[in-house]
Design a protein around this motif. Structure first.
Motif, PDB file in Angstrom:
ATOM      1  N   THR A 173      62.763-107.190  94.267  1.00 27.10           N
ATOM      2  CA  THR A 173      62.530-106.532  92.982  1.00 27.10           C
ATOM      3  C   THR A 173      63.333-105.261  92.771  1.00 27.10           C
ATOM      4  N   LYS A 174      63.979-104.740  93.828  1.00 27.95           N
ATOM      5  CA  LYS A 174      64.700-103.485  93.650  1.00 27.95           C
ATOM      6  C   LYS A 174      65.839-103.371  94.659  1.00 27.95           C
ATOM      7  N   PHE A 175      66.982-102.903  94.197  1.00 27.21           N
ATOM      8  CA  PHE A 175      68.118-102.571  95.047  1.00 27.21           C
ATOM      9  C   PHE A 175      68.571-101.179  94.639  1.00 27.21           C
ATOM     10  N   GLU A 176      68.814-100.325  95.616  1.00 26.05           N
ATOM     11  CA  GLU A 176      69.235 -98.963  95.314  1.00 26.05           C
ATOM     12  C   GLU A 176      70.352 -98.552  96.258  1.00 26.05           C
ATOM     13  N   TYR A 177      71.410 -98.024  95.702  1.00 26.81           N
ATOM     14  CA  TYR A 177      72.534 -97.492  96.481  1.00 26.81           C
ATOM     15  C   TYR A 177      72.646 -96.009  96.178  1.00 26.81           C
ATOM     16  N   THR A 178      72.755 -95.199  97.221  1.00 34.36           N
ATOM     17  CA  THR A 178      72.934 -93.759  97.065  1.00 34.36           C
ATOM     18  C   THR A 178      74.235 -93.361  97.734  1.00 34.36           C
ATOM     19  N   ALA A 179      75.116 -92.756  96.954  1.00 31.91           N
ATOM     20  CA  ALA A 179      76.401 -92.298  97.483  1.00 31.91           C
ATOM     21  C   ALA A 179      76.185 -91.098  98.395  1.00 31.91           C
ATOM     22  N   PRO A 180      77.102 -90.859  99.324  1.00 35.51           N
ATOM     23  CA  PRO A 180      76.989 -89.689 100.196  1.00 35.51           C
ATOM     24  C   PRO A 180      77.027 -88.401  99.375  1.00 35.51           C
ATOM     25  N   SER A 181      76.194 -87.437  99.750  1.00 38.81           N
ATOM     26  CA  SER A 181      76.149 -86.179  98.999  1.00 38.81           C
ATOM     27  C   SER A 181      77.191 -85.176  99.482  1.00 38.81           C
ATOM     28  N   ASP A 182      77.593 -85.282 100.742  1.00 37.99           N
ATOM     29  CA  ASP A 182      78.638 -84.405 101.262  1.00 37.99           C
ATOM     30  C   ASP A 182      79.274 -85.066 102.482  1.00 37.99           C
ATOM     31  N   SER A 183      80.196 -84.387 103.126  1.00 39.91           N
ATOM     32  CA  SER A 183      80.934 -84.991 104.237  1.00 39.91           C
ATOM     33  C   SER A 183      80.078 -85.213 105.481  1.00 39.91           C
ATOM     34  N   ALA A 184      78.892 -84.613 105.544  1.00 39.66           N
ATOM     35  CA  ALA A 184      78.005 -84.799 106.698  1.00 39.66           C
ATOM     36  C   ALA A 184      76.985 -85.909 106.448  1.00 39.66           C
ATOM     37  N   ASP A 185      77.086 -86.564 105.306  1.00 34.85           N
ATOM     38  CA  ASP A 185      76.118 -87.582 104.917  1.00 34.85           C
ATOM     39  C   ASP A 185      76.795 -88.951 104.894  1.00 34.85           C
ATOM     40  N   TYR A 186      76.005 -89.990 104.875  1.00 37.42           N
ATOM     41  CA  TYR A 186      76.503 -91.360 104.781  1.00 37.42           C
ATOM     42  C   TYR A 186      75.851 -92.038 103.583  1.00 37.42           C
ATOM     43  N   PRO A 187      76.418 -93.153 103.116  1.00 34.27           N
ATOM     44  CA  PRO A 187      75.782 -93.897 102.034  1.00 34.27           C
ATOM     45  C   PRO A 187      74.437 -94.470 102.476  1.00 34.27           C
ATOM     46  N   THR A 188      73.575 -94.768 101.503  1.00 30.31           N
ATOM     47  CA  THR A 188      72.269 -95.344 101.781  1.00 30.31           C
ATOM     48  C   THR A 188      72.065 -96.586 100.916  1.00 30.31           C
ATOM     49  N   VAL A 189      71.520 -97.634 101.512  1.00 24.97           N
ATOM     50  CA  VAL A 189      71.163 -98.849 100.792  1.00 24.97           C
ATOM     51  C   VAL A 189      69.682 -99.107 101.031  1.00 24.97           C
ATOM     52  N   SER A 190      68.956 -99.392  99.948  1.00 25.51           N
ATOM     53  CA  SER A 190      67.526 -99.635 100.044  1.00 25.51           C
ATOM     54  C   SER A 190      67.165-100.825  99.157  1.00 25.51           C
ATOM     55  N   ILE A 191      66.288-101.705  99.656  1.00 29.22           N
ATOM     56  CA  ILE A 191      65.787-102.810  98.836  1.00 29.22           C
ATOM     57  C   ILE A 191      64.269-102.886  98.963  1.00 29.22           C
ATOM     58  N   THR A 192      63.653-103.448  97.937  1.00 28.05           N
ATOM     59  CA  THR A 192      62.240-103.787  97.995  1.00 28.05           C
ATOM     60  C   THR A 192      62.143-105.294  97.799  1.00 28.05           C
ATOM     61  N   THR A 193      61.596-105.951  98.802  1.00 28.07           N
ATOM     62  CA  THR A 193      61.451-107.404  98.764  1.00 28.07           C
ATOM     63  C   THR A 193      60.109-107.789  99.377  1.00 28.07           C
ATOM     64  N   ASN A 194      59.444-108.717  98.756  1.00 27.47           N
ATOM     65  CA  ASN A 194      58.144-109.188  99.236  1.00 27.47           C
ATOM     66  C   ASN A 194      57.156-108.030  99.376  1.00 27.47           C
ATOM     67  N   GLY A 195      57.291-107.023  98.496  1.00 34.68           N
ATOM     68  CA  GLY A 195      56.385-105.882  98.496  1.00 34.68           C
ATOM     69  C   GLY A 195      56.676-104.824  99.548  1.00 34.68           C
ATOM     70  N   LYS A 196      57.757-104.981 100.311  1.00 31.93           N
ATOM     71  CA  LYS A 196      58.104-104.019 101.356  1.00 31.93           C
ATOM     72  C   LYS A 196      59.473-103.416 101.065  1.00 31.93           C
ATOM     73  N   THR A 197      59.637-102.136 101.402  1.00 28.39           N
ATOM     74  CA  THR A 197      60.912-101.466 101.194  1.00 28.39           C
ATOM     75  C   THR A 197      61.633-101.308 102.522  1.00 28.39           C
ATOM     76  N   PHE A 198      62.914-101.644 102.519  1.00 28.34           N
ATOM     77  CA  PHE A 198      63.767-101.528 103.694  1.00 28.34           C
ATOM     78  C   PHE A 198      64.928-100.615 103.342  1.00 28.34           C
ATOM     79  N   THR A 199      65.160 -99.600 104.183  1.00 26.13           N
ATOM     80  CA  THR A 199      66.207 -98.625 103.923  1.00 26.13           C
ATOM     81  C   THR A 199      67.194 -98.622 105.073  1.00 26.13           C
ATOM     82  N   PHE A 200      68.470 -98.563 104.725  1.00 25.24           N
ATOM     83  CA  PHE A 200      69.534 -98.552 105.720  1.00 25.24           C
ATOM     84  C   PHE A 200      70.398 -97.306 105.551  1.00 25.24           C
ATOM     85  N   PRO A 201      69.882 -96.154 106.012  1.00 21.80           N
ATOM     86  CA  PRO A 201      70.736 -94.972 106.029  1.00 21.80           C
ATOM     87  C   PRO A 201      71.372 -94.810 107.403  1.00 21.80           C
TER      88      PRO A 201
END
Length: 107
Positions: free
Chosen positions: A69-97
């Motif tokens: 039901t949801k996909f979210e991508y967050t770009a890095p905010s600065d050089s010390a950060d990495y991109p983030t990918v998050s999904i919500t599936t089957n009522g659970k949220t999984f985040t890959f930072p």
């Protein structure tokens, strides 16, 4: 027979969830590799996921199930950060930072 239908449905949803999580993990790997190459994300994920849909990263397309039901991508905010990918599936949220210290909140 009546007992087997809910069990089958639950197993089917778990397999859909596993496929959705694998796709999100693959998207994160592509975006992170792109970012690590030159500290920019040249191929940010595009598309929508709301009970099924596709996300495209560069020339790769990822299909998500009808329980996603949801996909979210967050770009890095600065050089010390990495991109983030998050999904919500089957009522659970999984985040890959990926943080600079290597910690994650993967399932």
């Amino acid at each position: 027979m009546a007992i087997s239908i809910p069990i089958f449905t639950a197993q089917l949803n778990m397999s859909k969830q596993a496929a959705d999580v694998a796709n999100a993990r693959s998207i994160y790997a592509e975006v992170a590799a792109d970012y690590l190459d030159d500290s920019t994300v040249n191929n940010a994920p595009t598309g929508t996921v709301n009970k099924g849909g596709t996300i495209t990263v560069g020339s790769d397309t990822f299909k998500f199930s009808d329980i996603c039901t949801k996909f979210e991508y967050t770009a890095p905010s600065d050089s010390a950060d990495y991109p983030t990918v998050s999904i919500t599936t089957n009522g659970k949220t999984f985040t890959f930072p990926g943080n600079v210290d290597g910690t994650t909140t993967n399932p």
